[in-house]
Design a protein around this motif. Sequence first.
Motif, short mmCIF file in Angstrom:
data_model
loop_
_atom_site.label_atom_id
_atom_site.label_comp_id
_atom_site.label_asym_id
_atom_site.label_seq_id
_atom_site.Cartn_x
_atom_site.Cartn_y
_atom_site.Cartn_z
N PHE A 158 -10.35 5.90 -6.58
CA PHE A 158 -10.25 4.42 -6.45
C PHE A 158 -9.92 3.77 -7.51
CE2 PHE A 158 -14.17 5.15 -3.28
CZ PHE A 158 -13.50 4.48 -2.50
N THR A 194 -4.63 -5.43 -2.79
CA THR A 194 -5.98 -5.95 -2.95
C THR A 194 -6.12 -7.30 -2.89
OG1 THR A 194 -5.38 -5.62 -5.27
CG2 THR A 194 -6.83 -3.88 -4.36
N LEU A 234 -11.58 -0.57 1.52
CA LEU A 234 -11.84 0.41 0.47
C LEU A 234 -13.28 0.33 0.30
CD1 LEU A 234 -9.40 -0.97 -2.16
CD2 LEU A 234 -9.40 1.27 -1.38
N SER A 240 -15.81 -5.74 -1.54
CA SER A 240 -14.92 -6.38 -1.06
C SER A 240 -14.48 -7.82 -1.56
CB SER A 240 -14.74 -6.16 0.65
OG SER A 240 -15.84 -7.11 0.83
N SER A 260 -14.46 0.86 -9.29
CA SER A 260 -14.91 2.75 -9.29
C SER A 260 -16.12 2.96 -9.99
CB SER A 260 -13.74 3.15 -9.95
OG SER A 260 -13.53 2.62 -11.36
N THR A 275 0.90 -1.16 -0.09
CA THR A 275 0.05 -0.24 0.02
C THR A 275 0.97 1.22 0.05
OG1 THR A 275 -1.65 -1.32 1.32
CG2 THR A 275 -1.86 1.47 1.42
N THR A 308 -7.60 -5.09 2.95
CA THR A 308 -7.68 -3.83 2.21
C THR A 308 -8.89 -3.67 1.41
OG1 THR A 308 -5.35 -4.17 1.96
CG2 THR A 308 -6.33 -2.74 0.26
N THR A 309 -9.27 -4.58 0.87
CA THR A 309 -10.67 -4.53 0.21
C THR A 309 -11.89 -4.23 0.76
OG1 THR A 309 -10.80 -6.90 -0.07
CG2 THR A 309 -9.84 -6.05 -1.74
N SER A 327 -15.80 3.64 0.29
CA SER A 327 -16.81 3.78 -0.69
C SER A 327 -18.26 4.17 0.11
CB SER A 327 -16.91 2.69 -1.55
OG SER A 327 -17.85 2.81 -2.61
N ILE A 363 -6.59 1.48 -7.04
CA ILE A 363 -6.78 -0.04 -7.10
C ILE A 363 -6.00 -0.69 -8.36
CG2 ILE A 363 -8.59 -1.81 -7.85
CD1 ILE A 363 -10.44 -0.40 -6.11
#
Length: 246
Positions: free
Chosen positions: A82, A117, A126, A177, A222, A24, A122-123, A130, A86
């Motif tokens: 995003f 990812t 995210l 995710s 995205s 990351t 992490t996912t 979102s 990603i």
Amino acid sequence: MVSFAAEPIIRLGFFNITNSFLDTLLVDGMLIGLILAVNKKISLIPGLFQNFIEMVIEALYTITESVSGERATRIFPYLMSFFLFILLANWSGLIPGVTAIGLKEGHEIVPFFRPATSDLNTTLGLALVSLVATHIMSIQVTGLKDYLSRFISLNPINLYIGILELVGEVTKIVSLSFRLFGNIFAGEVVLGTVSTIFAVLFPLPFLMLEVIVGLVQALVFSMLTMAFMAVLTTPHHHEEAKEVSK
């Protein structure tokens, strides 16, 4: 063999710095470097690099504007952020040698970097960002009263629909995710297995496939975020009026 969970590289008390966390930081550094490079290269007469960047941005903004209208200026920065993060995170594991350098533990090497990812943490993070950003934007654009009217109503039928809406918001976290994690982790497993058996040439088609998968998954995440934002920033009474007119 690719581990299901991210492997710790450095232990600081109760906190583990994993290889996905290091990846990351690597991706963040690459993004900052890309921004600085683009800023230095900007000119009135664009070169190939600037033309390509502008073409990508214009294409994605046009799609955002076609879906969300005047709210595109609010939504587009999230879509682009995003997408870039990603995409680079997905592709970071495809850089030759990146996953081959690491710490030796027994007969295996724990790589310093693992695609961020391909780590569910992490996912999931995210997906949460979102969802939270979408709901905050919904309140800012439509107002708190209109926002709450989506989920709470004195009408039993509308209340039932509101409960289904809440369930749907929770499932968004799961779908965003797990879709991203599953595709990238599966790709890492396939590449790791094929590279172990055939070291030269044979893994190349799989490598190219993962390049495409990484791009598609970045677009899917995205674009879905953009669509969710477009829906929730539309006033609720406008949606009801459309349904009545149909």
